[in-house]
Design an enzyme around this catalytic site. Structure first.
Site, mmCIF file in Angstrom:
data_model
loop_
_atom_site.group_PDB
_atom_site.id
_atom_site.type_symbol
_atom_site.label_atom_id
_atom_site.label_comp_id
_atom_site.label_asym_id
_atom_site.label_seq_id
_atom_site.Cartn_x
_atom_site.Cartn_y
_atom_site.Cartn_z
ATOM 1 N N CYS A 79 -1.313 56.701 -17.520
ATOM 2 C CA CYS A 79 -2.112 57.069 -18.822
ATOM 3 C C CYS A 79 -1.075 57.727 -19.905
ATOM 4 C CB CYS A 79 -3.473 57.393 -18.806
ATOM 5 S SG CYS A 79 -3.934 57.512 -20.535
ATOM 6 N N CYS A 82 -3.155 60.256 -21.168
ATOM 7 C CA CYS A 82 -4.589 61.491 -19.986
ATOM 8 C C CYS A 82 -3.242 62.591 -19.738
ATOM 9 C CB CYS A 82 -3.772 60.701 -18.588
ATOM 10 S SG CYS A 82 -5.247 59.282 -19.423
#
Length: 322
Positions: A79, A82
């Site tokens: 991700c 993230c």
């Protein structure tokens, strides 16, 4: 534990939680008990950020939330947002100096937690205060917005629940390398596991590692050792040719693909093992899909989270799942 929404107003809703009075009383009682035993030791700033899994969630999040607000960062290696949000939250956890604890949850390895919180996308950030879960925000929000949310969180936690956070020693580093390391509580068990492996006693090694993990579910050496010992146990005594024939003749048979993936990994064909199980996840549903996914996560443990092949496979697994 389903959240009401993912808006920034989630913290305000905390003021209406009926358990606030009870939680505040428990927090005050816990502080009084700690004071009678000499108080709670201060922690190093590095201890304000912890990795949490399903096995340790109750201890590390729910129980700690009676002492300090716990902010949960649901993330994954693949991700990209993230990777922006995670370091920011870690920096703020240190800056807020014990007013909240940051718990990081890898959703690939802890899908049950992801489902329990009803998460549809990551990064997703929740908080747990006195055992009460609430959504904070989703996505890589601007720092000013995140600070506003955290300010609101710690204010409500203190006013409504009496949670004043944990004491931090800014001079502590959390690095024990400067002093001689005492014998760890699990050294004997780990030594027994290694001796069992050397003697070919795989069952004994598995049990020794499980004994360590029963007390310390996150122990890295024991987790790695258990994953390796269990893999060797699964392939011990099998007929490799028959296993591979079964997998080739029955591509829809998930059990056959799982058995062949074990052999792939033992033989050093890491990417073949990962690819076989990802294909099984992509083609199946229900219990079969979950069995293939769980075995893949077990094989990730054998190779190690930092291996680039694991990183790539996690991304491919996410695409297959979502």
């Amino acid at each position: 534990m389903q959240p009401r929404n993912m808006s920034m107003s989630g913290v305000v809703d905390l003021a209406a939680v009926k358990a606030a009075g009870e939680a505040k009383a428990k927090a005050e009682a816990a502080r009084a008990e700690a004071a009678r035993h000499g108080g709670t030791s201060a922690v190093a700033p590095s201890a304000l950020v912890i990795d949490v899994d399903e096995a340790g969630f109750e201890r590390d999040v729910l129980q700690r939330s009676a002492e300090v607000p716990v902010v949960i960062d649901f993330w994954a290696e693949w991700c990209e947002p993230c990777k922006q949000l995670g370091p920011l939250l870690e920096r703020l956890a240190v800056e807020y100096n014990g007013r909240f604890l940051l718990a990081k949850v890898d959703v690939d390895a802890n899908q049950m937690l992801m489902q329990q919180f009803g998460i549809q996308g990551i990064p997703a950030v929740f908080a747990v205060v006195a055992g009460q879960a609430l959504p904070l925000f989703q996505g890589a929000a601007p720092e000013a917005q995140i600070r506003q949310t955290l300010d609101q969180l710690v204010q409500v936690a203190e006013e409504r629940f009496g949670l004043t956070g944990i004491q931090v020693d800014p001079d502590a580093t959390g690095d024990e390398s400067a002093a001689p390391a005492p014998a760890g509580p699990y050294d004997a068990l780990l030594e027994a596991a290694m001796s069992a492996l050397d003697a070919g006693d795989l069952a004994g090694a598995v049990q020794a590692y499980k004994n360590v993990l029963a007390d310390d579910p996150g122990h890295p050496e024991a987790k790695l050792g258990l994953a390796q010992a269990e893999l060797l146990s699964r392939v011990q005594g099998v007929d490799p040719q028959q296993v591979r024939k079964n997998a080739a003749d029955n591509p829809a048979d998930v059990a056959a693909q799982i058995a062949a993936a074990d052999l792939d990994l033992v033989g050093g064909h890491v990417q073949d093992a990962f690819g076989r199980l990802i294909d099984a996840v992509r083609r199946t549903a229900g219990e079969d899909r979950d069995a293939a996914r769980l075995r893949l996560l077990e094989l990730f443990e054998v190779i190690g989270a930092d291996d680039p092949r694991v990183t790539a496979a996690r991304q491919a697994l996410a695409s297959a799942l979502f």
